[in-house]
Design a protein around this motif. Structure first.
Motif, PDB file in Angstrom:
ATOM      1  N   GLY A  87       1.077  -1.435  -0.089  1.00  0.00           N
ATOM      2  CA  GLY A  87      -0.084  -0.115   0.060  1.00  0.00           C
ATOM      3  C   GLY A  87       0.933   1.134   0.072  1.00  0.00           C
ATOM      4  O   GLY A  87       0.294   2.425   0.149  1.00  0.00           O
ATOM      5  N   ARG A 117      -2.279  -9.675  -6.114  1.00  0.00           N
ATOM      6  CA  ARG A 117      -3.378  -8.888  -5.343  1.00  0.00           C
ATOM      7  C   ARG A 117      -4.493  -8.712  -6.086  1.00  0.00           C
ATOM      8  O   ARG A 117      -4.477  -8.451  -7.356  1.00  0.00           O
ATOM      9  CB  ARG A 117      -2.838  -7.656  -4.706  1.00  0.00           C
ATOM     10  CG  ARG A 117      -3.662  -6.867  -3.741  1.00  0.00           C
ATOM     11  CD  ARG A 117      -3.554  -5.495  -3.665  1.00  0.00           C
ATOM     12  NE  ARG A 117      -4.059  -4.963  -4.890  1.00  0.00           N
ATOM     13  CZ  ARG A 117      -3.903  -3.882  -5.546  1.00  0.00           C
ATOM     14  NH1 ARG A 117      -2.959  -3.227  -4.871  1.00  0.00           N
ATOM     15  NH2 ARG A 117      -4.569  -3.503  -6.368  1.00  0.00           N
ATOM     16  N   LEU A 171       5.283  -7.720   3.301  1.00  0.00           N
ATOM     17  CA  LEU A 171       5.973  -7.229   4.474  1.00  0.00           C
ATOM     18  C   LEU A 171       7.228  -7.859   4.538  1.00  0.00           C
ATOM     19  O   LEU A 171       7.569  -9.076   4.197  1.00  0.00           O
ATOM     20  CB  LEU A 171       5.190  -7.667   5.743  1.00  0.00           C
ATOM     21  CG  LEU A 171       3.888  -7.082   5.775  1.00  0.00           C
ATOM     22  CD1 LEU A 171       3.144  -7.521   7.095  1.00  0.00           C
ATOM     23  CD2 LEU A 171       4.099  -5.487   5.741  1.00  0.00           C
TER      24      LEU A 171
ATOM     25  N   GLY B 107      -4.229   3.667   0.828  1.00  0.00           N
ATOM     26  CA  GLY B 107      -3.236   2.519   1.077  1.00  0.00           C
ATOM     27  C   GLY B 107      -3.399   1.723   2.460  1.00  0.00           C
ATOM     28  O   GLY B 107      -2.721   0.925   2.720  1.00  0.00           O
ATOM     29  N   SER B 108      -4.225   2.203   3.370  1.00  0.00           N
ATOM     30  CA  SER B 108      -4.256   1.575   4.825  1.00  0.00           C
ATOM     31  C   SER B 108      -4.796   0.422   4.914  1.00  0.00           C
ATOM     32  O   SER B 108      -4.572  -0.349   5.807  1.00  0.00           O
ATOM     33  CB  SER B 108      -5.174   2.586   5.577  1.00  0.00           C
ATOM     34  OG  SER B 108      -6.271   2.935   5.214  1.00  0.00           O
ATOM     35  N   LYS B 110      -8.525  -0.477   3.464  1.00  0.00           N
ATOM     36  CA  LYS B 110      -9.983  -0.332   3.588  1.00  0.00           C
ATOM     37  C   LYS B 110     -10.553  -1.485   2.746  1.00  0.00           C
ATOM     38  O   LYS B 110     -11.417  -2.198   3.305  1.00  0.00           O
ATOM     39  CB  LYS B 110     -10.421   0.897   3.161  1.00  0.00           C
ATOM     40  CG  LYS B 110     -10.002   2.030   3.818  1.00  0.00           C
ATOM     41  CD  LYS B 110     -10.277   3.460   3.318  1.00  0.00           C
ATOM     42  CE  LYS B 110      -9.438   3.845   2.137  1.00  0.00           C
ATOM     43  NZ  LYS B 110      -7.945   3.834   2.110  1.00  0.00           N
ATOM     44  N   LYS B 116     -12.556  -8.678   4.038  1.00  0.00           N
ATOM     45  CA  LYS B 116     -12.262  -9.707   5.408  1.00  0.00           C
ATOM     46  C   LYS B 116     -13.696  -9.333   6.247  1.00  0.00           C
ATOM     47  O   LYS B 116     -13.871 -10.529   6.858  1.00  0.00           O
ATOM     48  CB  LYS B 116     -11.167  -9.105   6.063  1.00  0.00           C
ATOM     49  CG  LYS B 116      -9.813  -9.351   5.632  1.00  0.00           C
ATOM     50  CD  LYS B 116      -8.810  -8.751   6.323  1.00  0.00           C
ATOM     51  CE  LYS B 116      -7.411  -9.037   5.588  1.00  0.00           C
ATOM     52  NZ  LYS B 116      -6.160  -8.292   6.407  1.00  0.00           N
ATOM     53  N   THR B 244      -4.639  -2.312  10.781  1.00  0.00           N
ATOM     54  CA  THR B 244      -4.144  -3.111   9.691  1.00  0.00           C
ATOM     55  C   THR B 244      -2.616  -3.630   9.757  1.00  0.00           C
ATOM     56  O   THR B 244      -2.241  -2.830  10.289  1.00  0.00           O
ATOM     57  CB  THR B 244      -4.602  -2.870   8.133  1.00  0.00           C
ATOM     58  OG1 THR B 244      -3.938  -1.734   7.864  1.00  0.00           O
ATOM     59  CG2 THR B 244      -6.144  -2.864   8.057  1.00  0.00           C
ATOM     60  N   GLY B 270      -6.210  -6.484  11.459  1.00  0.00           N
ATOM     61  CA  GLY B 270      -5.545  -7.035  10.358  1.00  0.00           C
ATOM     62  C   GLY B 270      -4.621  -7.707  10.222  1.00  0.00           C
ATOM     63  O   GLY B 270      -3.380  -6.935  10.689  1.00  0.00           O
ATOM     64  N   ILE B 271      -4.441  -9.132  10.102  1.00  0.00           N
ATOM     65  CA  ILE B 271      -3.107  -9.778  10.188  1.00  0.00           C
ATOM     66  C   ILE B 271      -2.444 -10.713   9.027  1.00  0.00           C
ATOM     67  O   ILE B 271      -2.039 -11.481   9.155  1.00  0.00           O
ATOM     68  CB  ILE B 271      -3.078 -10.757  11.246  1.00  0.00           C
ATOM     69  CG1 ILE B 271      -4.483 -11.597  11.440  1.00  0.00           C
ATOM     70  CG2 ILE B 271      -3.390  -9.901  12.658  1.00  0.00           C
ATOM     71  CD1 ILE B 271      -4.486 -12.839  12.124  1.00  0.00           C
ATOM     72  N   GLY B 272      -2.962  -9.992   7.629  1.00  0.00           N
ATOM     73  CA  GLY B 272      -2.453 -10.760   6.558  1.00  0.00           C
ATOM     74  C   GLY B 272      -3.077 -10.068   5.420  1.00  0.00           C
ATOM     75  O   GLY B 272      -4.114  -9.640   5.424  1.00  0.00           O
ATOM     76  N   GLU B 273      -2.907 -10.502   4.383  1.00  0.00           N
ATOM     77  CA  GLU B 273      -3.307 -10.320   2.911  1.00  0.00           C
ATOM     78  C   GLU B 273      -4.657 -11.018   2.511  1.00  0.00           C
ATOM     79  O   GLU B 273      -5.342 -10.477   1.993  1.00  0.00           O
ATOM     80  CB  GLU B 273      -2.311 -10.333   1.819  1.00  0.00           C
ATOM     81  CG  GLU B 273      -1.391  -9.091   2.327  1.00  0.00           C
ATOM     82  CD  GLU B 273      -0.419  -9.253   0.964  1.00  0.00           C
ATOM     83  OE1 GLU B 273      -0.862  -8.467  -0.225  1.00  0.00           O
ATOM     84  OE2 GLU B 273       0.931  -9.746   0.892  1.00  0.00           O
TER      85      GLU B 273
HETATM   86  N1  LIG Z   1       0.226  -7.728   5.256  1.00  0.00           N
HETATM   87  C1  LIG Z   1      -0.978  -7.164   5.132  1.00  0.00           C
HETATM   88  N2  LIG Z   1      -1.233  -6.547   4.171  1.00  0.00           N
HETATM   89  C2  LIG Z   1      -2.604  -6.018   4.256  1.00  0.00           C
HETATM   90  C3  LIG Z   1      -3.501  -6.088   5.298  1.00  0.00           C
HETATM   91  N3  LIG Z   1      -4.471  -5.283   5.077  1.00  0.00           N
HETATM   92  C4  LIG Z   1      -4.421  -4.851   3.788  1.00  0.00           C
HETATM   93  N4  LIG Z   1      -2.975  -5.306   3.212  1.00  0.00           N
HETATM   94  C5  LIG Z   1      -2.463  -4.822   1.811  1.00  0.00           C
HETATM   95  O1  LIG Z   1      -2.209  -3.738   2.051  1.00  0.00           O
HETATM   96  C6  LIG Z   1      -2.215  -3.243   0.541  1.00  0.00           C
HETATM   97  C7  LIG Z   1      -3.503  -2.016   0.434  1.00  0.00           C
HETATM   98  O2  LIG Z   1      -4.623  -2.586   0.828  1.00  0.00           O
HETATM   99  P1  LIG Z   1      -5.925  -1.919  -0.032  1.00  0.00           P
HETATM  100  O3  LIG Z   1      -7.178  -2.722   0.612  1.00  0.00           O
HETATM  101  O4  LIG Z   1      -5.790  -1.786  -1.313  1.00  0.00           O
HETATM  102  O5  LIG Z   1      -6.015  -0.420   0.754  1.00  0.00           O
HETATM  103  P2  LIG Z   1      -7.006   0.789   0.601  1.00  0.00           P
HETATM  104  O6  LIG Z   1      -7.100   1.542   1.932  1.00  0.00           O
HETATM  105  O7  LIG Z   1      -8.235   0.220  -0.035  1.00  0.00           O
HETATM  106  O8  LIG Z   1      -6.396   1.585  -0.644  1.00  0.00           O
HETATM  107  P3  LIG Z   1      -6.924   2.886  -1.228  1.00  0.00           P
HETATM  108  O9  LIG Z   1      -8.337   2.492  -1.614  1.00  0.00           O
HETATM  109  O10 LIG Z   1      -5.982   3.047  -2.465  1.00  0.00           O
HETATM  110  O11 LIG Z   1      -7.071   4.001  -0.308  1.00  0.00           O
HETATM  111  C8  LIG Z   1      -2.686  -4.283  -0.329  1.00  0.00           C
HETATM  112  O12 LIG Z   1      -1.564  -4.809  -0.887  1.00  0.00           O
HETATM  113  C9  LIG Z   1      -3.187  -5.283   0.779  1.00  0.00           C
HETATM  114  O13 LIG Z   1      -3.389  -6.745   0.340  1.00  0.00           O
HETATM  115  C10 LIG Z   1      -3.070  -6.852   6.547  1.00  0.00           C
HETATM  116  O14 LIG Z   1      -3.468  -6.829   7.559  1.00  0.00           O
HETATM  117  N5  LIG Z   1      -1.638  -7.287   6.406  1.00  0.00           N
END
Ligand SMILES: Nc1nc2c(ncn2[C@@H]2O[C@H](COP(=O)(O)OP(=O)(O)OP(=O)(O)O)[C@@H](O)[C@H]2O)c(=O)[nH]1
Ligand SMILES: Nc1nc2c(ncn2[C@@H]2O[C@H](COP(=O)(O)OP(=O)(O)OP(=O)(O)O)[C@@H](O)[C@H]2O)c(=O)[nH]1
Ligand SMILES: [Mg+2]
Ligand SMILES: [Mg+2]
Lengths: 278, 292
Positions: A87, A117, A171, B107-108, B110, B116, B244, B270-273
C-alpha cells in the motif's frame, strides 16, 4: 529533554525535540542531532535559537542530500525494479514514472509483476494507458518471474529505453516473500545481463520508525539503489528518511505529492528540510 | 504479559531496592523512550508520562512496601486506561440492514478489510452487501468486486462514472429490495486535509447514516496518526477503528495515539493479506507490543 545541562537552553531543546520527533525523525536520531550541535557550535551560538535551528537544518540537509546521477537509459533497456511493503504507492509511482519518461520521448515497457493482489494488473494497465506505454501481463495467478522475464524480453525486442517492473507489496518480515524478491532479481539478470540496473524502494511518508527496518531488510535482500517517498502531500513529514540516509546511505530519488499522473517530483533536499521545520 | 514487559524495562531500577524520586525519573525516561520508538505520538507520550509521574511520586508509591511493583502497576493501569481493558465487539443486533462505512488514508487497507469483514460477518450468519464507492482509484471497483467473489458475498454493481453519494443511495435501495442485512461501504483513500474529499465523505455518511463509521489505520503509521485521527473524528466522526498490517513488525504505537485522541474502540486487527486474516483486536496484547 536530556543531558543538555551546559549548552542548549532546556526550553529550546524541548521545542526542537518536539519538532524533530513529530516529523518522524525518531527520538534516537533527534537526540544524536541535538548532541552533535554541542560539538558544532560555540557556547554563545548554543544560546541563540536562530543559530541553533540554522545549524540543525544544515546538519539534516547534509545527511539527506545524497548525490545520485539521473537514471541512465542506455542499458538496452534499463530495468527498474520497484519494491516495498503493502500500500505504499509502488504501482502509482510506476505510472507516474512511465508517463514522465514517455513524455520525454522514451520508450517504456511496464511489467505487471504483481500477480497476487486483486485487480493489481488492471490497476497497472490503466496507468499504462494514462502514460501511453505497453504493459506486459501474464495469465491470472501467473508466476511473477515469468511475467517479468517476458516483459524484459519484449522490451529488448522493441528496443525500449526503460522497463519498469511492478512487484506485489510484501512485508519484510515474510521470509518466503523476500526470497521471492531475490528470485525475481535473478530472473531479471537472466533475461538481461546487468538487470535490474536500479532497485527502487518505495516508502510511505506516513510510516513511522518501521520504515528504517523496511529499508534495512529490503536492502539486505536485494541491494536497494534508491528510495521514493510518497504521500508527502499529506501532513506527514517523512522524517524517518533522515535515519535511513544516515545509516544506509540510500539516496531519495523521487517524492510523491499526490494521486495524479504528474504528482511526482525529484527529491530536493532544501525543500524537504524546509518542510520539516515549518 | 504487560507486567513482565514493564519489569524488563525497569530491571535496572529494581536493583536499587526502593523506588526513589531519582530512579522513578530514570524509569520514566526508559518508558518514554520505548513509547516514542514505538511511534506513539510525542504529545500522547508526554501526557502519559505526566499521568504516571503524578501517581508515582505521590503517596501511592512513597508509603508502599513494594514500590517497584506499584510503579509497574501504575504504568500498566494508565496504559489500560487509554487502550481499554478488553476486546470490543460490534453490536449487530440492530434493525437491519446494519450499515458500516469504511474510511481512511490512501493504502491503509480499506478495500481488503471490507472483504475480510464481509467474510467474517457471513460466517456469523449475516448476508452482507459490499459497496464499491471508490470511483477514483484505478481498478478500485474491480478490486472490491474480485474480493467479493473470493469471499462469496454480494457486491453492488458500481459502474465507472458514478458518484459516491449516488452509489450510496442506490446501494441502500438495493439492500432494501434484496434483503442483505449488513451493508459495507468501501470509500476512496483520502487525506484529512483534502477539503473536497472530506466533503464527499460527509455527504456519503449523511446518506448512509451508518451504525458504524470505521477508521482504517495502518499499524506502521507514525506521528501522523494523531493528525489523521483528530481530523477524521472532528470532520466525520469515528465509531471505531481497524488496525491493519499487524502481521508486520511495526510496534503499533499509532494504536495508543488514536485511542488517546478519539477514545474510539479498536474492533479488529488485520493480520495478513488473505481474506481470513482478520481477528478481534486485543488491547493488552498491543500494549505489550508497543512497550517493546
Ligand atoms: N500484510 C498485510 N497486508 C494488508 C493487510 N491489509 C491490507 N493489506 C494490503 O495492503 C495493501 C493495500 O490494501 P488496500 O485494501 O488496497 O488499501 P486501501 O485502503 O483500500 O487503499 P486505497 O483504496 O488506495 O486507499 C494491499 O496490498 C493489501 O493486500 C494486512 O492486514 N496485512
Ligand atoms: N495522496 C497521495 N496518495 C498516493 C501517493 N502515491 C500513491 N498514493 C495512493 O496510495 C494508494 C496506494 O497506491 P498503490 O500504487 O496501489 O500502492 P502499492 O504499493 O502498489 O500497493 P500494493 O500493490 O497493494 O502493495 C492509492 O490510493 C494511491 O492513489 C501520493 O504521493 N500521494
Ligand atoms: Mg501495487
Ligand atoms: Mg481501496
Amino acid at each position: 529533554a536530556v543531558i543538555f545541562g551546559r549548552g542548549l537552553d532546556e526550553g529550546l531543546v524541548d521545542e526542537l525535540e518536539a519538532l524533530l520527533v513529530t516529523s518522524d525523525i525518531g527520538i534516537r536520531t533527534a537526540e544524536k542531532l541535538l548532541e552533535g550541535l554541542k560539538q558544532d557550535l560555540s557556547k554563545q551560538e548554543l544560546k541563540d535559537p536562530a543559530a541553533v535551528k540554522k545549524r540543525l537544518e544544515e546538519k539534516i540537509r547534509g545527511i539527506v542530500a545524497q548525490k545520485v546521477a539521473p537514471l541512465a537509459l542506455d542499458k538496452g533497456p534499463t530495468v527498474l525494479m520497484v519494491i516495498g511493503v503493502n500500500g505504499v504507492g509502488k504501482t502509482t509511482t510506476i505510472g507516474k514514472l512511465a508517463a514522465r519518461y514517455t513524455q520525454e520521448g522514451k520508450k517504456v515497457v511496464l511489467a505487471a509483476g504483481d500477480t497476487f493482489r486483486a485487480a493489481a494488473v488492471q490497476q497497472l494497465e490503466i496507468w499504462g494507458e494514462r502514460a501511453g506505454c505497453v504493459v506486459v501481463k501474464g495469465p491470472n495467478e501467473a508466476d511473477p518471474a515469468s511475467v517479468i522475464f517476458e516483459a524484459i524480453q519484449k522490451a529488448k525486442a522493441e528496443k525500449a529505453d526503460l522497463c519498469i517492473c511492478d512487484t506485489a507489496g510484501r512485508l519484510h518480515t515474510k521470509v518466503n516473500l523476500m526470497e521471492e524478491l531475490k528470485k525475481l532479481k535473478r530472473v531479471m539478470n537472466k533475461a538481461h545481463e546487468g538487470a535490474p540496473h536500479e532497485v527502487l524502494l518505495v516508502l510511505d511518508a506516513t510510516t513511522g520508525q518501521n520504515a528504517i527496518t523496511q529499508a534495512r531488510q529490503f536492502k539486505e535482500a536485494v541491494e536497494v539503489s534508491s528510495l521514493a517517498l510518497t504521500k508527502l502531500d499529506g501532513t506527514a513529514k517523512g522524517g524517518v528518511v533522515v535515519a535511513i540516509c544516515d545509516e544506509l546511505g540510500l539516496p531519495v530519488r523521487y517524492i510523491g505529492i499526490g494521486e495524479k499522473v504528474d504528482d511526482l517530483r525529484d527529491f530536493n533536499a532544501d525543500e524537504f528540510v524546509g518542510a520539516l521545520f515549518e | 504479559n504487560l507486567e513482565d514487559k514493564l519489569s524488563e524495562i525497569l530491571k535496572k531500577v529494581r536493583g536499587h531496592g526502593t523506588l526513589s524520586e531519582d530512579n522513578i525519573k530514570e524509569a520514566l525516561r526508559d518508558v518514554r523512550l520505548s513509547l516514542l520508538e514505538a511511534d506513539v505520538h510525542f504529545t500522547v507520550v508526554k501526557d502519559f508520562i505526566n499521568a504516571v509521574k503524578e501517581r508515582a511520586v505521590g503517596q501511592e508509591v512513597k508509603a508502599s512496601l513494594t514500590p517497584t511493583q506499584d510503579f509497574i502497576r501504575i504504568v500498566s493501569e494508565e496504559l489500560t486506561k487509554i487502550m481499554g481493558g478488553r476486546a470490543a465487539e460490534l453490536d449487530l443486533k440492530k434493525k437491519p440492514p446494519v450499515i458500516i462505512l469504511m474510511m481512511g488514508l490512501q493504502g491503509s487497507g480499506k478495500t481488503t478489510t471490507t472483504g475480510k469483514l464481509a467474510l467474517r460477518l457471513k460466517g456469523q450468519g449475516k448476508k452482507p452487501l459490499v459497496v464499491p464507492a471508490d470511483v477514483q482509484r484505478p481498478a478500485a471497483i474491480d478490486q472490491l468486486k474480485t474480493v467479493a467473489g473470493q469471499v462469496g458475498v454480494d457486491c453492488y454493481d458500481t459502474k465507472p462514472g458514478m458518484k459516491a453519494p449516488d452509489i450510496a443511495k442506490l446501494a441502500l435501495a438495493q439492500a432494501d429490495r434484496q434483503g442483505q442485512d449488513v451493508v459495507l461501504v468501501d470509500t476512496a483513500g483520502r487525506l484529512a486535509i483534502d477539503l473536497e474529499l472530506m466533503e464527499e465523505l460527509r455527504e456519503v455518511k449523511g446518506i448512509l447514516n451508518p451504525h458504524y463509521t470505521l477508521l482504517v489505520v495502518d499499524a506502521m503509521t507514525g506521528q501522523d496518526a494523531v493528525n489523521v485521527a483528530t481530523e477524521f473524528k472532528n470532520q466525520i466522526g469515528i465509531d471505531g477503528v481497524v488496525m491493519t498490517k499487524l502481521d508486520g513488525d511495526a510496534r503499533g504505537g499509532a494504536a495508543l495515539s488514536v485511542r488517546a485522541v478519539t477514545g474510539a474502540p479498536i474492533y479488529f486487527a488485520g493480520i495478513g493479506e488473505k481474506m481470513e486474516a482478520l481477528e478481534v483486536f486485543y488491547p493488552d496484547r498491543i500494549a505489550q507490543r508497543i512497550l517493546g
